[in-house]
Design an enzyme around this catalytic site. Structure first.
Site, short mmCIF file in Angstrom:
data_model
loop_
_atom_site.label_atom_id
_atom_site.label_comp_id
_atom_site.label_asym_id
_atom_site.label_seq_id
_atom_site.Cartn_x
_atom_site.Cartn_y
_atom_site.Cartn_z
N GLU A 86 0.82 -1.21 0.00
CA GLU A 86 0.00 0.00 0.00
C GLU A 86 0.86 1.26 0.00
O GLU A 86 0.58 2.22 -0.73
CB GLU A 86 -0.93 -0.01 1.22
N THR A 225 15.09 -41.68 -3.79
CA THR A 225 15.52 -40.65 -4.74
C THR A 225 16.97 -40.25 -4.50
O THR A 225 17.74 -40.05 -5.44
CB THR A 225 14.60 -39.41 -4.63
N GLY A 320 6.98 -42.75 -6.27
CA GLY A 320 5.64 -43.25 -6.00
C GLY A 320 5.44 -43.83 -4.62
O GLY A 320 4.36 -43.72 -4.03
N ALA A 324 2.33 -41.93 -2.48
CA ALA A 324 1.07 -42.58 -2.11
C ALA A 324 0.68 -42.30 -0.66
O ALA A 324 -0.45 -41.86 -0.40
CB ALA A 324 1.16 -44.08 -2.38
#
Length: 580
Positions: A86, A225, A320, A324
């Site tokens: 503002e 991973t 995956g 899940a």
């Protein structure tokens, strides 16, 4: 015809993140004449998103000022602790703000107890304010609206004074741009996005997507991973914000050497089961990796932990097997799926989402507000798993409840925790946008944007080294307290020879002098601190065990201690002044 000086040129960003307004062409925005409320509010939402990737996720505030239907000023919050949207907008608009209309994507409230947004609009002579959504946080909800109305400003909120059907597109953008804050307020976990890439035959592909990383507080992966891909998970999106990396691993069956253990790139957290492989925990800790143990490691508990750290947005780039349970536990709110026009095949080809226990198509999860976009040769499909929380019904504040139910006290707790600036009592944070003033080496007073700017610079003050002097200049000019802290901490870690030799012995005194200055220069903060009398103040940082209280109260909480010491001195001064 070009925009008035100071207006913000919009950079292009993906349409699946926010719809573009029709009057923004590339990097240049043309002035809007006789634009409707819908178009101007849509622009406010778009402007509010401009800091994405350049600072840590925070509530997004945008302000567009229009006079006679033409945009004359605009601004956006760059980061917590920086100049509010503002004030930026009215500074650009100048005298044209008088009698104009201000369009705000969300009710002001980027820092608790800071009157600047409302005061800026009132003092500039704004006559009408259009607000997309009320602030979703209870301690801020409705306060700015009430303050503006008490000053005689006409305030209209979409869905209340203004029809939500006529402003449907603008309202949707206001919701989307602050979806992380809305989900966090409703569910007490960060807004979580699952991103994956797959082929036409549903084989899982790894894919980099740096725009989403730059919009996240942290990126989550699983142990698989790390072992399989050894990723870096750095943003590389062109911005300055560096998200943390979080690895979930029950067994801690992790390699001793991995890119994620290099904490010079970014901060890394490993979440594991309590008692898992203490030898690996110790090795990771020596590399600067934070190891957090959970009684039972699961996605929801990890997200609740991230919530306690103040996170707004989390990106899941996991496989995956982790995706899940994350979906099943209800912590995934949106999905980005990149589909490549390829076929890999293979009996053991990995799937982007593991077993969800569904046996019939009728049990399938349906995405909401689905969008499709071509990204190079791939197709991106995105959508929400859960609708954006509807927080539009007015929720009375604790003060309003007390007015009609005296049994409810706003001061039930004897412990007041603060961390993010938008939290209750967020103005106690060193990141709050309140300047402090100290003399420089030449004896001339200099205004530091925040306590954090001043504190970080003092690490290198008085050191006879050109690089140390340059660092002080960089910290002074840092656009946000977040950036000032990042510069100061990084250089202290990488170049300890540049830090003044007496720093460890004087840093508490430096902090206290900065706090005294802050709470003496800003009377409303002084009053706020006095209002906490009788309560224990705790800086709720889960990782700073010196200044903060830590995750389980193990921190020294020196910032809270200094504030309580200062509060005691202020109360004594007030008491002495009141004695005739």
């Amino acid at each position: 015809m070009s925009l008035p000086s100071g207006l913000v040129p919009l950079r292009p960003f993906p349409s699946y993140l926010l719809h573009k307004t029709t009057f923004c062409l590339g990097y240049t925005c043309k002035p809007v004449r006789a634009a409707s409320d819908n178009v101007l509010l849509l622009r406010a939402a778009e402007v509010s998103d401009l800091s994405a990737g350049f600072s840590a996720p925070h509530p997004n505030f945008g302000c567009v000022i229009a006079h006679g239907g033409e945009v004359v000023g605009e601004g956006f919050l760059y980061a917590q602790g920086t100049k509010c949207a503002e004030l930026q907008a009215v500074e650009v608009a100048g005298e044209l703000a008088r009698g104009a209309t201000a369009y705000l994507n969300m009710e002001p409230g980027d820092c608790h107890a800071d009157p600047t947004p409302v005061a800026s609009l009132v003092q500039a002579g704004i006559s009408r304010v259009v607000i997309g959504i009320r602030h979703p946080l209870g301690h801020l909800r409705g306060k700015a609206i009430n303050s503006l109305r008490s000053e005689g400003v006409r305030v209209e909120v979409v869905g209340e004074e203004l029809s939500s059907k006529k402003l449907e597109k603008a309202l949707n953008s206001c919701l989307v741009v602050n979806a992380p804050l809305l989900y966090r307020a409703a569910f007490h976990v960060p807004f979580s996005v699952l991103k994956y890439a797959m082929t036409l035959d549903a084989s899982f592909l790894g894919a980099e997507f740096f725009e989403l990383r730059g919009r996240s507080d942290a990126i989550v992966v699983g142990g698989n991973t790390v072992r399989r891909d050894d990723p870096r998970l750095t943003a590389r999106h062109g911005g300055t914000h560096v998200p943390s990396r979080i690895v979930l691993s029950r067994s801690l069956n992790l390699p001793e050497e991995a890119n994620l253990w290099n904490t010079n790139d970014a901060y890394t957290i490993v979440a594991t089961q309590r008692g898992a492989r203490k030898d690996i925990q110790e090795k990771l800790a020596r590399k600067g990796v934070e190891v957090v143990e959970f009684d039972v490691l699961n996605p929801r508990d990890v997200m609740e932990y991230c919530y306690s750290r103040g996170c707004l947005s989390i990106l899941w780039e996991c496989g995956g097997e982790l995706a899940a349970p994350a979906i099943s536990s209800g912590v995934i709110h949106k999905v980005y799926a990149f589909i490549a026009p390829k076929i890999i095949g293979g009996r053991n080809a990995p799937s982007p989402v593991g077993d969800l226990g569904m046996v019939q198509m009728s049990q399938a999860l349906n995405l909401i507000d689905v969008s499709r976009e071509e990204v190079g040769p791939d197709t991106l499909i995105s959508g929400f798993l859960q609708p954006i929380p509807d927080l539009s019904p007015a929720i009375p504040s604790i003060e309003e409840i007390s007015a009609f139910d005296p049994t409810v006290s706003p001061f039930e707790s004897k412990i007041i925790s603060f961390y993010k600036t938008w939290d209750p009592f967020g103005s106690l944070s060193n990141f709050s946008p309140h300047y402090v003033q100290f003399p420089d080496e030449c004896g001339e007073f200099y205004l530091w944007p925040t306590v954090e700017h001043f504190y970080q610079a003092q690490k290198f003050a008085g050191v006879n080294n050109s690089l140390a002097k340059e660092l002080i200049k960089q910290i002074k000019c840092a656009r946000s307290p977040e950036e000032a802290a990042r510069i100061g901490r990084k250089m202290q870690r990488e170049h300890p020879e540049l830090v003044r030799r007496d720093w460890e012995s004087i840093k508490v005194d430096v902090m206290y002098s900065a706090l005294r200055c802050k709470f003496s220069l800003h009377p409303h903060l002084n009053a706020l601190l006095r209002s906490t009398a009788g309560s224990v103040l705790v800086e709720a940082s889960p990782h700073d065990l010196f200044w903060g209280g830590g995750r389980d109260g193990e921190g020294l909480n020196y910032l809270g201690r200094l504030l309580m010491k200062l509060r005691s001195e202020i109360l004594e001064e007030v008491s002495a002044d009141s004695i005739p």
